[in-house]
Design a protein around this motif. Structure first.
Motif: not given
Ligand code: GRF
Length: 214
Positions: A14-16, A18-19, A92-93, A113-115, A174, A178, A181
């Protein structure tokens, strides 16, 4: 002599954000890991643009390239991980489960990682919505070691609580999860890279830096 940094691959869909947090922490001189590869199941994942911006090698393995055969796709990813001498996988997502071969090749070396504060609100892609709908007063985020076959059931490495405010909606909650996270996931990666995580069944003990070095 400085110890070499451990080689980390990040899986994204997804958005990234966490990356980005991982890349920023890994850019700090003392961080014990290096993000050497970013892999995705989605060609259009915005997270891949982030990897390119940071000049980190990245590749998408879309299902249609593998006739929708998940096993074939994961084996191709595993080949790339081995080729790039990756030591730790960080989800990471990433919105897919891995086949068992990946866990066999990376025992206790796949972080996710889980929210939510697992085991609450696990097993799906809507943990934030579920915590709000349930009327919970506190939720948060969890970093765990992932196990074969189970998305959110692995041993817990770190958790961080996030209070739910009366006027929260999914977006505002969220966002605060985030933010938690972005610290928790790089912290867990650093612990793994410093050999400070010791797994005993469901329990993950965190060693002091001195004990880990001994
Ligand atoms: C995070 O909230 C993570 O916990 C979940 O997916 C989301 C990913 O967000 N598994 P991002 O792509 O890192 O913005």
């Amino acid at each position: 002599m400085a110890r070499s940094r451990r080689r980390v691959a990040v899986f994204v869909s997804g958005r990234g954000s966490n990356l980005t947090a991982l890349l920023k922490r890994a850019a700090e001189p003392d961080f014990p890991g290096e993000i050497v590869l970013v892999l995705s199941n989605k060609t259009e994942a915005p997270a891949l643009q982030i990897a390119r911006k940071w000049n980190v090698p990245c590749k998408a393995f879309p299902a249609e390239d593998f006739r929708r055969d998940r096993g074939a796709r994961d084996l191709a990813m595993l080949e790339r991980l081995r080729h790039d001498e990756v030591e730790l996988i960080v989800c990471a997502g990433y919105n897919m489960l891995f086949i068992d071969e990946i866990f066999k090749a990376y025992p206790d070396a796949v972080l996710n990682v889980h929210p939510s504060l697992l085991p609450a609100f696990g097993g799906g892609m809507h943990a934030v919505e579920d915590a709000l709908a349930y009327g919970a007063k506190v939720t948060g985020c969890t970093v765990q070691l992932i196990e074969p076959g189970e998305a959110d059931g692995g041993p817990i490495v770190l958790q961080s609580p996030v209070p739910i405010e009366p006027d929260d909606d999914v977006e505002s909650l969220h966002q605060r999860i985030h933010e938690a996270e972005w610290k928790l996931l790089p912290d867990a990666v650093a612990l793994w890279c410093e050999n400070r995580l010791v797994r005993d069944g469901r329990h993950v003990r965190i060693l002091s830096p001195e004990l880990a070095r001994a």
